[in-house]
Design a protein around this motif. Structure first.
Motif, PDB file in Angstrom:
ATOM      1  N   HIS A  12       1.186  -1.512   0.001  1.00 44.11           N
ATOM      2  CA  HIS A  12      -0.148  -0.130  -0.097  1.00 44.11           C
ATOM      3  C   HIS A  12       1.165   1.403   0.163  1.00 44.11           C
ATOM      4  O   HIS A  12       2.336   0.893   0.597  1.00 44.11           O
ATOM      5  CB  HIS A  12      -1.111   0.025   1.034  1.00 44.11           C
ATOM      6  N   VAL A  13       0.204   2.732  -0.441  1.00 41.85           N
ATOM      7  CA  VAL A  13       1.190   3.572  -0.199  1.00 41.85           C
ATOM      8  C   VAL A  13       1.560   4.299   1.042  1.00 41.85           C
ATOM      9  O   VAL A  13       0.497   3.394   2.025  1.00 41.85           O
ATOM     10  CB  VAL A  13       0.186   5.154  -1.088  1.00 41.85           C
ATOM     11  N   ASN A  14       1.887   5.195   1.305  1.00 41.06           N
ATOM     12  CA  ASN A  14       2.605   5.322   2.348  1.00 41.06           C
ATOM     13  C   ASN A  14       2.786   4.821   3.629  1.00 41.06           C
ATOM     14  O   ASN A  14       2.856   4.673   4.960  1.00 41.06           O
ATOM     15  CB  ASN A  14       0.796   6.443   3.151  1.00 41.06           C
ATOM     16  N   GLY A  15       3.517   4.049   3.200  1.00 38.53           N
ATOM     17  CA  GLY A  15       4.586   2.751   3.869  1.00 38.53           C
ATOM     18  C   GLY A  15       3.628   2.269   4.584  1.00 38.53           C
ATOM     19  O   GLY A  15       4.965   2.172   6.119  1.00 38.53           O
ATOM     20  N   TYR A  16       3.093   1.425   4.025  1.00 39.75           N
ATOM     21  CA  TYR A  16       2.441  -0.068   5.087  1.00 39.75           C
ATOM     22  C   TYR A  16       2.045  -1.231   3.918  1.00 39.75           C
ATOM     23  O   TYR A  16       2.051  -1.151   2.394  1.00 39.75           O
ATOM     24  CB  TYR A  16       1.648   0.851   5.801  1.00 39.75           C
ATOM     25  N   TYR A  17       1.692  -1.905   4.838  1.00 41.61           N
ATOM     26  CA  TYR A  17       1.523  -3.291   3.797  1.00 41.61           C
ATOM     27  C   TYR A  17       0.733  -4.156   4.803  1.00 41.61           C
ATOM     28  O   TYR A  17       0.571  -3.852   5.904  1.00 41.61           O
ATOM     29  CB  TYR A  17       2.679  -4.392   3.728  1.00 41.61           C
ATOM     30  N   THR A  18      -0.078  -5.557   4.227  1.00 44.29           N
ATOM     31  CA  THR A  18      -0.930  -5.701   4.830  1.00 44.29           C
ATOM     32  C   THR A  18      -0.513  -7.329   4.750  1.00 44.29           C
ATOM     33  O   THR A  18      -0.033  -7.915   3.028  1.00 44.29           O
ATOM     34  CB  THR A  18      -2.705  -5.671   4.380  1.00 44.29           C
ATOM     35  N   CYS A  19      -0.956  -8.280   4.875  1.00 44.07           N
ATOM     36  CA  CYS A  19      -0.856  -9.355   4.753  1.00 44.07           C
ATOM     37  C   CYS A  19      -1.680 -10.640   4.770  1.00 44.07           C
ATOM     38  O   CYS A  19      -2.146 -10.455   5.043  1.00 44.07           O
ATOM     39  CB  CYS A  19      -0.015 -10.814   5.600  1.00 44.07           C
ATOM     40  N   ASP A  20      -2.098 -11.275   3.466  1.00 42.52           N
ATOM     41  CA  ASP A  20      -3.437 -12.424   3.224  1.00 42.52           C
ATOM     42  C   ASP A  20      -3.109 -13.982   3.614  1.00 42.52           C
ATOM     43  O   ASP A  20      -1.908 -14.063   3.119  1.00 42.52           O
ATOM     44  CB  ASP A  20      -3.591 -12.553   1.918  1.00 42.52           C
ATOM     45  N   CYS A  21      -3.071 -13.746   5.406  1.00 42.52           N
ATOM     46  CA  CYS A  21      -2.671 -14.940   5.780  1.00 42.52           C
ATOM     47  C   CYS A  21      -3.897 -16.103   4.688  1.00 42.52           C
ATOM     48  O   CYS A  21      -4.562 -16.248   4.232  1.00 42.52           O
ATOM     49  CB  CYS A  21      -2.432 -15.308   7.144  1.00 42.52           C
ATOM     50  N   LEU A  22      -2.379 -17.464   4.526  1.00 38.91           N
ATOM     51  CA  LEU A  22      -2.606 -18.990   4.609  1.00 38.91           C
ATOM     52  C   LEU A  22      -3.609 -19.644   5.126  1.00 38.91           C
ATOM     53  O   LEU A  22      -3.350 -18.537   6.815  1.00 38.91           O
ATOM     54  CB  LEU A  22      -1.143 -19.838   4.279  1.00 38.91           C
TER      55      LEU A  22
END
Length: 398
Positions: A260-270
């Motif tokens: 994602h913009v503005n310095g973050y991410y997310t995880c779609d977990c198994l």
């Protein structure tokens, strides 16, 4: 007519004029005999050169000084010879040039012989006995204005020039006016070639390179001839216009990373994993799914170790066929079902034994109560005083 001829004429007139005590001075001027103290006086007088220079058709016009308070001057016209002989040595006499009524306001023109009797006209200077124009040769350079003076001439210089003849271009760069630049001298001025990052006529204003908001996702810091950007989280680059790929480091241990913009991410977990970086294994045993057994946690699942007599994924299926029907001849109110469980026989009557005189009493119970706890039932339902029963109750089928 010559000056000598005039004197001969005067000689014939002297007897007639003797009684008048007047004498006719050469050139036709009457003066009291023996009273002209100005003749030959060591004072200012016109010159013979002026008599010759201003001779017009053999005549000179002279302003003759009389010495009278009421009429100090009178106008005379005389020959050049008469001017020289009678007036050149007469104090205060002057040639009537530019002063036809002898009011003392005349002046000598260019190239005229000059002396103290009459000034040279404006702009002229008496030099070496002649009225000359010291500015005739245009000595003042570069647009300077020339004016006659007692010493010759003076020059009033145009702006930007100096010197006796305005020959020197003033150096406006001498004061170093260009604060951050190179000075170029001009006539009555200067220009500045500014150093990079500076502006204004004197190069004293620092250019604000941040004025155009060059930092797309950051704060601009102005510098001389440049700028720097403090980027917001998640952005890099000179202009803070490049999004940082937070997924580049593979932060999601057991899942897919979404940048994602503005310095973050997310995880779609198994399946089976949780947490910000999918690094926490979900405990599927937390809900106690094994009804009659022990749970063993697995990734995205679990297994059950069942107790004896139970089976199934959740240990909720009996391992044998339990007894479901009571035998009234042999079964009491609570018997084993043969698979580790208990079978309740819900009889509708019980016997309650008691000492004499009560004996045995048969109680009829509602079907919902049955014979689950006959002793308690006898205590609660028998029509005898509480606490009398001494024999255990038993279930019977009637």
């Amino acid at each position: 007519m010559t000056h000598k001829g005039t004197l001969l004429q005067i000689a014939f007139l002297l007897p007639a004029l003797a009684m008048s005590s007047l004498a006719l001075v050469a050139g036709g001027c009457l003066q009291p005999v023996g009273t002209d103290e100005h003749l030959g006086a060591d004072e200012a007088a016109l010159t013979a050169e002026q008599c010759s220079y201003f001779d017009v058709d053999g005549k000179d016009t002279i302003c003759h000084y009389t010495g009278s308070d009421k009429h100090p001057y009178t106008i005379l016209k005389t020959s050049e010879e008469g001017c020289i002989n009678a007036h050149a040595d007469h104090a205060h006499d002057y040639v009537a040039v530019g002063d036809p009524t002898c009011q003392g306001g005349g002046c000598l023109p260019m190239n005229a012989p000059c002396d103290a009797t009459l000034p040279c006209c404006d702009g002229l200077l008496c030099q070496n006995g002649t009225c000359t124009d010291p500015c005739a040769s245009a000595p003042c350079q570069n647009g300077g204005a020339c004016a006659a003076s007692e010493s010759g001439y003076t020059c009033t210089c145009a702006p930007g020039f100096s010197g006796t003849n305005c020959e020197t271009n003033s150096d406006e760069c001498a004061s170093a006016p260009c604060v951050h630049g190179t000075c170029n001298d001009q006539v009555n001025g200067y220009t500045c070639d500014c150093e990079p990052g500076w502006t204004a006529p004197d190069c004293n204003t620092e250019i604000d390179e941040c004025a155009s908001d060059p930092c797309v996702h950051g704060t601009c810091n102005d510098q001389v001839n440049g700028y720097t950007c403090d980027c917001e989280p998640g952005w890099v680059g000179r202009l803070c216009d490049t999004d940082i790929d937070e997924c580049e480091s593979s932060p999601c241990i057991n899942g897919d990373c979404i940048n994602h913009v503005n310095g973050y991410y997310t995880c779609d977990c198994l399946p089976g994993w949780a947490g910000t970086d999918c690094d926490i294994e979900i405990d599927e045993c937390a809900s106690a799914p094994c009804v009659h057994g022990t749970c063993n946690d697995q990734v995205n699942g679990y297994t059950c170790d069942c107790e004896t007599g139970w089976t199934g994924a959740n240990c909720d299926v009996p391992a044998c066929t339990p007894k479901t029907v009571c035998d009234p001849a042999t079964d009491a109110y609570r018997v084993s079902d043969g698979c580790g469980g208990t079978l309740l026989c819900p009889y509708t009557q019980i016997e309650c034994g008691a000492p004499y005189p009560y004996g045995w009493i048969i109680l009829t119970l509602p079907p919902a109560v049955g014979c689950q706890d006959p002793q308690a039932t006898c205590d609660e339902l028998a029509p005898v005083p509480p606490g009398v029963w001494t024999y255990a109750a038993s279930c019977r089928l009637y």
